[in-house]
Design an enzyme around this catalytic site. Structure first.
Site, PDB file in Angstrom:
ATOM      1  N   GLY A   1       0.833  -1.216   0.000  1.00  8.48           N
ATOM      2  CA  GLY A   1       0.000   0.000   0.000  1.00  8.48           C
ATOM      3  C   GLY A   1       0.865   1.264   0.000  1.00  8.48           C
TER       4      GLY A   1
ATOM      5  N   GLY B   1       1.077  -1.106  10.120  1.00  7.01           N
ATOM      6  CA  GLY B   1       0.900   0.348  10.182  1.00  7.01           C
ATOM      7  C   GLY B   1       1.175   0.977   8.815  1.00  7.01           C
TER       8      GLY B   1
ATOM      9  N   ASN C   1      -1.630  -0.403  -4.905  1.00  7.23           N
ATOM     10  CA  ASN C   1      -2.609  -0.267  -3.817  1.00  7.23           C
ATOM     11  C   ASN C   1      -2.389   1.099  -3.169  1.00  7.23           C
ATOM     12  OD1 ASN C   1      -3.263  -0.390  -0.811  1.00  7.23           O
ATOM     13  ND2 ASN C   1      -4.180  -2.335  -1.476  1.00  7.23           N
TER      14      ASN C   1
ATOM     15  N   ASN D   1      -7.465   0.874  -1.097  1.00  8.95           N
ATOM     16  CA  ASN D   1      -7.662   0.231   0.217  1.00  8.95           C
ATOM     17  C   ASN D   1      -8.538   1.146   1.073  1.00  8.95           C
ATOM     18  OD1 ASN D   1      -7.584  -0.847   2.751  1.00  8.95           O
ATOM     19  ND2 ASN D   1      -5.376  -0.495   3.092  1.00  8.95           N
TER      20      ASN D   1
ATOM     21  N   CYS E   1      -8.912   1.929   5.575  1.00 10.22           N
ATOM     22  CA  CYS E   1      -8.182   2.889   6.409  1.00 10.22           C
ATOM     23  C   CYS E   1      -9.169   3.788   7.161  1.00 10.22           C
ATOM     24  CB  CYS E   1      -7.282   3.769   5.533  1.00 10.22           C
ATOM     25  SG  CYS E   1      -6.238   2.788   4.458  1.00 10.22           S
TER      26      CYS E   1
ATOM     27  N   THR F   1      -8.058  -7.724   5.835  1.00 16.66           N
ATOM     28  CA  THR F   1      -7.936  -8.552   7.049  1.00 16.66           C
ATOM     29  C   THR F   1      -9.101  -8.340   8.025  1.00 16.66           C
ATOM     30  OG1 THR F   1      -6.583  -6.761   7.944  1.00 16.66           O
ATOM     31  CG2 THR F   1      -5.410  -8.669   7.025  1.00 16.66           C
TER      32      THR F   1
ATOM     33  N   GLY G   1      -6.870 -16.277   2.620  1.00 19.93           N
ATOM     34  CA  GLY G   1      -6.514 -17.645   2.981  1.00 19.93           C
ATOM     35  C   GLY G   1      -6.232 -18.565   1.801  1.00 19.93           C
TER      36      GLY G   1
HETATM   37  C1  LIG Z   1       1.854  -8.485   6.565  1.00 22.23           C
HETATM   38  C2  LIG Z   1       0.644  -8.010   5.804  1.00 22.23           C
HETATM   39  C3  LIG Z   1       0.613  -6.725   5.258  1.00 22.23           C
HETATM   40  C4  LIG Z   1      -0.517  -6.278   4.534  1.00 22.23           C
HETATM   41  N1  LIG Z   1      -0.521  -5.006   3.983  1.00 22.23           N
HETATM   42  C5  LIG Z   1      -1.619  -4.587   3.266  1.00 22.23           C
HETATM   43  C6  LIG Z   1      -1.625  -3.302   2.656  1.00 22.23           C
HETATM   44  O1  LIG Z   1      -0.639  -2.552   2.748  1.00 22.23           O
HETATM   45  N2  LIG Z   1      -2.752  -2.916   1.961  1.00 22.23           N
HETATM   46  C7  LIG Z   1      -3.856  -3.730   1.836  1.00 22.23           C
HETATM   47  O2  LIG Z   1      -4.838  -3.359   1.214  1.00 22.23           O
HETATM   48  N3  LIG Z   1      -3.868  -4.989   2.390  1.00 22.23           N
HETATM   49  C8  LIG Z   1      -2.778  -5.411   3.091  1.00 22.23           C
HETATM   50  N4  LIG Z   1      -2.771  -6.678   3.640  1.00 22.23           N
HETATM   51  C9  LIG Z   1      -3.972  -7.536   3.466  1.00 22.23           C
HETATM   52  C10 LIG Z   1      -3.716  -8.580   2.360  1.00 22.23           C
HETATM   53  O3  LIG Z   1      -3.526  -7.918   1.122  1.00 22.23           O
HETATM   54  C11 LIG Z   1      -4.943  -9.503   2.235  1.00 22.23           C
HETATM   55  O4  LIG Z   1      -6.081  -8.716   1.930  1.00 22.23           O
HETATM   56  C12 LIG Z   1      -5.221 -10.261   3.524  1.00 22.23           C
HETATM   57  O5  LIG Z   1      -3.987 -10.627   4.156  1.00 22.23           O
HETATM   58  C13 LIG Z   1      -6.050 -11.560   3.304  1.00 22.23           C
HETATM   59  O6  LIG Z   1      -5.428 -12.419   2.389  1.00 22.23           O
HETATM   60  P1  LIG Z   1      -4.467 -13.654   2.847  1.00 22.23           P
HETATM   61  O7  LIG Z   1      -5.231 -14.458   3.854  1.00 22.23           O
HETATM   62  O8  LIG Z   1      -4.177 -14.412   1.578  1.00 22.23           O
HETATM   63  O9  LIG Z   1      -3.234 -13.026   3.429  1.00 22.23           O
HETATM   64  C14 LIG Z   1      -1.647  -7.152   4.365  1.00 22.23           C
HETATM   65  C15 LIG Z   1      -1.597  -8.444   4.902  1.00 22.23           C
HETATM   66  C16 LIG Z   1      -0.476  -8.877   5.625  1.00 22.23           C
HETATM   67  C17 LIG Z   1      -0.470 -10.269   6.211  1.00 22.23           C
END
Ligand SMILES: Cc1cc2nc3c(=O)[nH]c(=O)nc-3n(C[C@H](O)[C@H](O)[C@H](O)COP(=O)(O)O)c2cc1C
Ligand SMILES: Cc1cc2nc3c(=O)[nH]c(=O)nc-3n(C[C@H](O)[C@H](O)[C@H](O)COP(=O)(O)OP(=O)(O)OC[C@H]3O[C@@H](n4cnc5c(N)ncnc54)[C@H](O)[C@@H]3O)c2cc1C
Ligand SMILES: Cc1cc2nc3c(=O)[nH]c(=O)nc-3n(C[C@H](O)[C@H](O)[C@H](O)COP(=O)(O)OP(=O)(O)OC[C@H]3O[C@@H](n4cnc5c(N)ncnc54)[C@H](O)[C@@H]3O)c2cc1C
Ligand SMILES: Cc1cc2nc3c(=O)[nH]c(=O)nc-3n(C[C@H](O)[C@H](O)[C@H](O)COP(=O)(O)O)c2cc1C
Ligand code: FES
Ligand code: FES
Lengths: 307, 261, 307, 261
Positions: free
Chosen positions: A50, A76, A103, A131, A134, A197, A248
């Site tokens: 992001g 963060g 993003n 995104n 926020c 998340t 997931g």
């Molecule tokens: C360490 C970490 C950093 C993330 N940073 C962002 C981010 O900067 N912007 C965003 O929209 N989602 C961010 N996400 C969310 C992921 O893009 C994704 O939507 C979420 O983890 C669910 O998918 P997954 O279960 O495959 O990880 C982050 C997830 C993780 C684990």
């Protein structure tokens, strides 16, 4: 006639992808970090970390903690900021034969608009992913993605100035995800991606302290897949714009389930940490899946759930 | 671009020490070929998603052609599951990762290892001697009990250097901490101290070096989700504000690079 | 002076419990099923399967499916109905020295009121737990627990006629759980318990069919613990009535984390399937935890999180 | 109240058959003492929460003092993890659970087992003979290939009864399904048929018995979360509507108790 090489191409608005497998923002850095482990040219798309207007240092550590079949993160939104992203990160990404989705994140409507403006027409930026999880600091920190009217407004603001297709990324922490998805569709989004998340927390019973410095964080990984799949299924039936499934996904079978639920493409996040080659393994696995299902194109799988 | 690999590696040797210390030696020629002291590998403890994430372990030593070892203490779910494995079992490794110790032409060098922080010291000592980067490096090792460091001290002594040890319970060598042993170093010498161990120990070593005007490199530990510079979870504070990342900018840092609150 | 035998007693309104460990509705049958595995007298309380006015057959099978560190269920609230519950199930429960909480469910406000009326004054019913995750068929199937006004109304209706303390069980599928918790507190609830299951779904990619006949189901187990813990922490800070923590609790450590987050008591659900003695193991484990923390009563742990 | 226990039991014998069939014999005297043919145990495949739930396996046979065996095919995550275990490993069992076969004074009895459905048939046959409940029971067994039933047929023959087999690939006995073998039963005899196997096979057996006017008991399989009559997940439809529960009302049912759609 057995299917020789299934056609994995999909479209998200005007963005053509050679296959439905993208990386999820924040789990693939700026692409280069994974070059030793993944043939980046074989990915459908790369969604980078992001990006905000100004660089952000991110939260104090600890920032990550493991949970049952998942993890919590409170990074963060640490990032280099839009200027350094364009100057330092984009050059490498431009060399790839894989579309790059940026993003973007902000604290106010204006942040998002300025970001879209600065990225408009920039070579190498194939699409924007907004995104909206926020907090809107002008509205007491209520997240854009939890109020339909705010979600519509931020989408429209970005669409006004963006030159690329606009994907809006939805937060799962809402009562009715379809209400937000419709609002974002009304705002002119070219597609929606979900889920971001789930808001969660972890506590160390011995020290009596939260395990994250930020106390709460975002839950991701296999644990959230059932919730993500349900929300993708509901959303795909509620809007006509393409849906990108996230949450997931670790195997080709997981990816196929999201396509069956109505997703046109999927993103792989936490699984990249466990298996750096997860994305390309899934591309190969989807080809096998199409052969087993005897379909000549992955598009035939999209929305193929027999309810 | 750093060279790193994701490899399935077979355990060619499994050794057990004290009550809960395990050493696995893997056949991983690609990783061993490019590995530098202070670098680490991310290890998947087994199939399934519980535990989900890989665990980081420093590269303890290289042996034979293409073998590398890790040395770990059983702590939680991941190390407990790893400890159930043995010779012939295959493990999924990613590495070598991170930035290791810098010791080219370093002059008088002193290695200060505490507890599991001793693990990377063997590889560092062996490379220092092989590359003749430091003349007669001193080695100071500390641990809770003798059984946790006696075999390690012996193996480092076998490389032809003097090793001084301390144990919390006094069961071997000096009865106290490894920091006490630093008084035995001649003050005036321009030492470079390479240290790894529990955070309080490293903080004390950095303090001692600061007062003595010696250079010091520390190998830090933080929670890691990826180890691949992608998640940005392994942040450590910089004195001037903002953060560095242990898996990318480290794990080895010059002491002054990080804030020692 | 080392703590000899920590005092585990807690109070939920006027309901005194010898320890904070209750069973979660729908995971312990009507108590008797677990008699071979658990000394029922050692439990803080038993919450029985959800009871409706008329008996319900439940949904067609398949009704349960395993997910990553969790499970989905779409049982469809199969139960014997309030009459047969009082006549056939309560007699055994009355023999126990453990308070019995009857979970009640309905399709309309009137259902809940009638259930509370029929259970009022019945010997052996120590408290009611109102499951407001059910769809309100008069409001197009919107769940009571997702609209503050409906949550308040159903709470007030039950409080008007109930003779026992009323615990209202909240659904996690909402944007802001504290909004519902406050509405339920306003409605006169003596306590809130949370969380019920997260709405989820599973698909068999090979057959292209949902794995549950009901298509969607409730997600429970260790996977949901981070979300449940966060919601308990938020709720305990938003209301002054006691909070009962539910969601992925399998060990005494898990239970202690919920107490630290502000829960006065906890319920154990899916863990009963994995370890039939989970509840009594947790009671013993909480005693050990209090000794390790050097506290003489578990009440000192409640809300003890150091933020 | 049914007697059931939650026990840690050590694997005293581990055997492998065909490519993916495993037999574990546990020392579980309490469970073995009260177990009846057709009952099952819920088995935890290992530590951690992935896989989370216990897996149900019918009690295959009792042996020695207090030993009981399960026989399973490796299918998914749980059985794959179980198959990694061996003699000396300890497993967490709950059982004996459910309502088994009813065969007191049953007259001419015929056991019809298909695939892994053969597992409970050995225990049933042994108890029938021990309790002299049925005179000279007939045994019809079917499987995909010889290697999946030859050892089972031999072990049942060793109990002194005639066993007739069928294999899909014709590698042993009749080239076809076990239902074909039912024609060999004298029609006029008042058989009671006890069957367990894949759903389509049992449906065919129930149909055959219906036409022949024979009584039939079936042992059903459904997804189970608890096996303890608590979750209500193991529902099967009743002909007159509503549901029975396989772990509580079964797994063995009189054929007419359940709807065979
Ligand atoms: C360490 C970490 C950093 C993330 N940073 C962002 C981010 O900067 N912007 C965003 O929209 N989602 C961010 N996400 C969310 C992921 O893009 C994704 O939507 C979420 O983890 C669910 O998918 P997954 O279960 O495959 O990880 C982050 C997830 C993780 C684990
Ligand atoms: C760069 C680096 C090198 C390391 N080298 C060694 C070594 O050579 N030998 C050795 O015994 N240990 C080493 N550690 C620590 C080792 O990674 C942890 O002990 C291990 O991850 C604990 O995992 P667990 O599953 O047993 O513990 P759990 O508590 O179950 O782990 C839960 C999570 O916390 C993480 N975690 C727990 N403790 C630590 C810790 N101290 N540091 C980092 N993450 C932690 C785990 O990785 C896991 O993701 C190193 C750590 C880092 C960051
Ligand atoms: C009463 C009863 C007795 C049984 N006895 C035997 C036996 O003696 N030998 C044998 O090989 N198998 C037997 N089964 C089937 C056995 O339980 C499943 O093959 C096993 O649970 C598969 O688990 P898995 O983890 O390998 O599969 P996965 O697909 O990973 O399992 C996922 C989930 O589905 C459940 N599941 C999958 N297949 C089945 C199935 N066919 N029936 C019930 N649940 C299933 C699992 O229990 C698990 O909860 C029995 C089933 C029941 C209900
Ligand atoms: C099989 C099953 C049946 C359930 N039935 C009910 C019910 O009848 N009423 C209710 O309020 N909650 C019911 N629940 C929800 C649980 O009480 C609990 O809120 C939820 O499962 C989260 O806790 P856990 O993770 O410990 O299981 C059920 C859960 C499961 C798994
Ligand atoms: S551990 Fe993920 S960036 Fe360092
Ligand atoms: S499996 Fe839970 S009630 Fe039968």
């Amino acid at each position: 006639m057995a299917v020789t090489k299934p056609d994995l191409q999909v479209h998200i608005g005007s963005l053509a992808l050679k296959n439905p497998v993208l990386t999820a923002s924040g789990t693939f850095g700026y692409g280069e970090e994974f070059a030793p482990f993944v043939d980046l040219a074989r990915l459908g798309g790369i969604v980078v970390k992001g990006i905000s207007l100004a660089p952000r240092p991110g939260n104090p550590p600890p920032r990550v903690v493991e949970t049952a079949c998942g993890m919590l993160n409170a990074i963060g939104l640490e990032n280099v900021g839009v200027e350094r992203f364009i100057a330092e990160k984009l050059p490498f990404l431009r060399t790839l034969a894989t579309p790059v989705v940026v993003n973007i994140l902000g604290d106010s409507l204006d942040d998002y608009r300025q970001l879209a403006e600065q990225l408009a027409g920039i070579d190498g930026v194939a699409a924007l992913e907004v995104n909206i999880s926020c907090p809107n600091v002008k509205k007491g920190g209520v997240a854009f993605g939890t109020v339909p009217e705010m979600a519509r407004a931020v989408t429209a603001a970005v669409k006004q100035v963006a030159s690329q297709p606009v994907i809006v990324k939805l937060s799962p922490n809402v009562t009715d995800i379809t209400e937000i998805a419709r609002a974002v569709e009304d705002g002119g989004a070219d597609a929606v991606s979900l889920i971001n998340t789930l808001l969660g927390m972890a506590i160390d019973a011995r020290s009596r302290r939260p395990r994250l410095a930020n106390v709460v964080g975002g839950l991701s990984g296999p644990a959230v897949k059932p919730v993500a799949l349900r929300m993708v299924w509901q959303t795909a039936r509620a809007v006509s714009i393409p849906v990108v499934g996230i949450g997931g996904i670790a195997t080709a079978e997981d990816a196929a389930e999201f396509l069956l639920a109505g997703a046109t493409a999927i993103q792989v996040g936490t699984a990249n940490f466990v298996n750096p080659a997860a994305t390309t393994d899934i591309v190969a696995g989807l080809e096998r899946y199409c052969r087993e299902q005897n379909v000549s194109s992955v598009r035939e799988v999209i929305g193929g759930l027999r309810v | 671009m750093i060279q790193a690999f994701q490899k399935k590696a077979v355990i060619v040797r499994a050794e057990r020490f004290a009550a809960d210390i395990v050493r696995f030696t893997f056949h991983a020629p690609d990783i061993a070929r490019v590995a530098r002291p202070g670098q680490f590998v991310m290890v998947l403890s087994g199939p399934g998603s519980d535990p989900l994430l890989r665990r980081p372990f420093s590269i303890h030593r290289l042996s034979g052609d293409g073998n590398l070892s890790i040395l770990f203490k059983v702590l939680g779910k991941g190390t407990r599951r790893l400890a159930l494995l043995g010779e012939g079992d295959e493990l999924d490794l990613v590495g070598p990762l991170g930035r290791g110790f810098r010791f080219e032409g370093v002059g008088p060098a002193c290695l200060v290892g505490g507890g599991m922080g001793i693990a990377p010291m063997h590889f560092l000592l062996a490379e220092m001697l092989r590359e003749k980067a430091a003349s007669a490096p001193r080695v100071l090792l500390g641990a809770r009990i003798a059984a946790e460091l006696d075999f390690l001290a012996a193996e480092m002594e076998a490389l032809g250097v003097q090793v001084t040890v301390a144990t919390d319970d006094g069961s071997l060598g000096h009865h106290g901490t490894v920091v006490d042993l630093m008084h035995r170093l001649e003050e005036k010498k321009p030492w470079t101290v390479f240290t790894c161990g529990p955070h309080p120990m490293m903080r004390a070593v950095v303090g001692y070096c600061g007062r003595a005007g010696w250079r010091c490199q520390v190998s830090l530990e933080t929670m890691m989700a990826c180890g691949l510079a992608a998640c940005l979870g392994c942040a450590v504070s910089r004195p001037e504000g903002g953060y560095l990342h242990v898996c990318k900018d480290g794990p080895v840092f010059a002491a002054e690079e990080v804030a020692w609150l």
